[in-house]
Motif scaffolding. Sequence first.
Motif, PDB file in Angstrom:
ATOM      1  N   PRO A 178       0.804  -1.224   0.000  1.00 37.45           N
ATOM      2  CA  PRO A 178       0.000   0.000   0.000  1.00 37.45           C
ATOM      3  C   PRO A 178       0.839   1.277   0.000  1.00 37.45           C
ATOM      4  O   PRO A 178       0.450   2.284  -0.607  1.00 37.45           O
ATOM      5  CB  PRO A 178      -0.834  -0.092   1.283  1.00 37.45           C
ATOM      6  N   THR A 179       1.978   1.259   0.654  1.00 39.22           N
ATOM      7  CA  THR A 179       2.846   2.436   0.688  1.00 39.22           C
ATOM      8  C   THR A 179       3.380   2.744  -0.706  1.00 39.22           C
ATOM      9  O   THR A 179       3.399   3.908  -1.125  1.00 39.22           O
ATOM     10  CB  THR A 179       4.022   2.203   1.662  1.00 39.22           C
ATOM     11  N   PHE A 180       3.796   1.716  -1.432  1.00 42.01           N
ATOM     12  CA  PHE A 180       4.269   1.884  -2.805  1.00 42.01           C
ATOM     13  C   PHE A 180       3.126   2.360  -3.703  1.00 42.01           C
ATOM     14  O   PHE A 180       3.298   3.298  -4.501  1.00 42.01           O
ATOM     15  CB  PHE A 180       4.850   0.569  -3.328  1.00 42.01           C
ATOM     16  N   LEU A 222       2.966   5.900  -5.898  1.00 41.37           N
ATOM     17  CA  LEU A 222       2.678   6.011  -7.332  1.00 41.37           C
ATOM     18  C   LEU A 222       1.499   6.938  -7.581  1.00 41.37           C
ATOM     19  O   LEU A 222       1.545   7.786  -8.488  1.00 41.37           O
ATOM     20  CB  LEU A 222       2.375   4.631  -7.926  1.00 41.37           C
ATOM     21  N   LYS A 223       0.467   6.777  -6.782  1.00 37.64           N
ATOM     22  CA  LYS A 223      -0.734   7.615  -6.949  1.00 37.64           C
ATOM     23  C   LYS A 223      -0.411   9.081  -6.675  1.00 37.64           C
ATOM     24  O   LYS A 223      -0.784   9.968  -7.447  1.00 37.64           O
ATOM     25  CB  LYS A 223      -1.844   7.130  -6.025  1.00 37.64           C
ATOM     26  N   ASP A 224       0.291   9.350  -5.572  1.00 38.82           N
ATOM     27  CA  ASP A 224       0.631  10.730  -5.211  1.00 38.82           C
ATOM     28  C   ASP A 224       1.503  11.405  -6.261  1.00 38.82           C
ATOM     29  O   ASP A 224       1.374  12.608  -6.503  1.00 38.82           O
ATOM     30  CB  ASP A 224       1.343  10.770  -3.856  1.00 38.82           C
ATOM     31  N   LYS A 225       2.394  10.632  -6.871  1.00 40.96           N
ATOM     32  CA  LYS A 225       3.310  11.184  -7.880  1.00 40.96           C
ATOM     33  C   LYS A 225       2.729  11.082  -9.294  1.00 40.96           C
ATOM     34  O   LYS A 225       3.378  11.492 -10.256  1.00 40.96           O
ATOM     35  CB  LYS A 225       4.663  10.456  -7.837  1.00 40.96           C
ATOM     36  N   LYS A 226       1.520  10.504  -9.395  1.00 34.45           N
ATOM     37  CA  LYS A 226       0.853  10.322 -10.690  1.00 34.45           C
ATOM     38  C   LYS A 226       1.727   9.528 -11.670  1.00 34.45           C
ATOM     39  O   LYS A 226       1.879   9.882 -12.829  1.00 34.45           O
ATOM     40  CB  LYS A 226       0.445  11.670 -11.280  1.00 34.45           C
ATOM     41  N   LEU A 227       2.298   8.444 -11.172  1.00 36.91           N
ATOM     42  CA  LEU A 227       3.170   7.586 -11.977  1.00 36.91           C
ATOM     43  C   LEU A 227       2.385   6.349 -12.405  1.00 36.91           C
ATOM     44  O   LEU A 227       1.981   5.552 -11.571  1.00 36.91           O
ATOM     45  CB  LEU A 227       4.407   7.179 -11.169  1.00 36.91           C
ATOM     46  N   LYS A 228       2.183   6.203 -13.688  1.00 35.80           N
ATOM     47  CA  LYS A 228       1.386   5.089 -14.200  1.00 35.80           C
ATOM     48  C   LYS A 228       2.233   4.024 -14.906  1.00 35.80           C
ATOM     49  O   LYS A 228       1.759   2.926 -15.157  1.00 35.80           O
ATOM     50  CB  LYS A 228       0.320   5.611 -15.155  1.00 35.80           C
ATOM     51  N   GLN A 229       3.483   4.328 -15.220  1.00 34.12           N
ATOM     52  CA  GLN A 229       4.330   3.392 -15.945  1.00 34.12           C
ATOM     53  C   GLN A 229       4.685   2.204 -15.055  1.00 34.12           C
ATOM     54  O   GLN A 229       4.963   2.348 -13.869  1.00 34.12           O
ATOM     55  CB  GLN A 229       5.623   4.072 -16.423  1.00 34.12           C
ATOM     56  N   PHE A 261       7.349   0.328 -15.223  1.00 35.86           N
ATOM     57  CA  PHE A 261       8.777   0.130 -14.940  1.00 35.86           C
ATOM     58  C   PHE A 261       9.175   0.591 -13.552  1.00 35.86           C
ATOM     59  O   PHE A 261      10.186   0.148 -13.019  1.00 35.86           O
ATOM     60  CB  PHE A 261       9.675   0.784 -15.999  1.00 35.86           C
ATOM     61  N   TRP A 262       8.381   1.457 -12.918  1.00 37.74           N
ATOM     62  CA  TRP A 262       8.738   1.931 -11.578  1.00 37.74           C
ATOM     63  C   TRP A 262       8.803   0.769 -10.589  1.00 37.74           C
ATOM     64  O   TRP A 262       9.629   0.765  -9.679  1.00 37.74           O
ATOM     65  CB  TRP A 262       7.744   2.993 -11.084  1.00 37.74           C
ATOM     66  N   LEU A 263       7.968  -0.214 -10.771  1.00 33.31           N
ATOM     67  CA  LEU A 263       7.978  -1.382  -9.893  1.00 33.31           C
ATOM     68  C   LEU A 263       9.308  -2.112  -9.968  1.00 33.31           C
ATOM     69  O   LEU A 263       9.950  -2.376  -8.951  1.00 33.31           O
ATOM     70  CB  LEU A 263       6.835  -2.331 -10.278  1.00 33.31           C
ATOM     71  N   ALA A 264       9.755  -2.421 -11.173  1.00 38.11           N
ATOM     72  CA  ALA A 264      11.021  -3.137 -11.357  1.00 38.11           C
ATOM     73  C   ALA A 264      12.192  -2.293 -10.870  1.00 38.11           C
ATOM     74  O   ALA A 264      13.096  -2.795 -10.197  1.00 38.11           O
ATOM     75  CB  ALA A 264      11.210  -3.515 -12.819  1.00 38.11           C
ATOM     76  N   TRP A 265      12.166  -1.012 -11.211  1.00 39.41           N
ATOM     77  CA  TRP A 265      13.274  -0.153 -10.813  1.00 39.41           C
ATOM     78  C   TRP A 265      13.347  -0.006  -9.299  1.00 39.41           C
ATOM     79  O   TRP A 265      14.431  -0.005  -8.719  1.00 39.41           O
ATOM     80  CB  TRP A 265      13.145   1.216 -11.467  1.00 39.41           C
TER      81      TRP A 265
END
Length: 109
Positions: free
Chosen positions: A65-67, A71-78, A80-84
Amino acid sequence: MSLDTEKLHRLTGKQFDKLYSQNAAKYTEMAQKALAYAQTCIPAGEKVRPGDVVSVIQNAVRIDPTFERHLKDKKLKQRFWLAWFAEYIVEQVFPQPELMNPQPKKQGG
């Protein structure tokens, strides 16, 4: 699968370093458990590689949930952020040796 300078800069630009540091104990435990699990899957005589641990961590982080909130707060939909971020966690918990003046392996005899 490895964290390079570009990925690191992009992660820190989106404050994933702060996400990690604010939850370091949780992510450290996650990485240690991922390593233990990966060791059970690797054939005898072979070593666990960072990518093996990253793969396990990705499955845990994707439902964290923290991750998800980050993502939601930073508006990151890609995706690749998970893998990185999983690579970032592995590097923080299990730092890789420096590549200062590496000596190439000699081929042949």
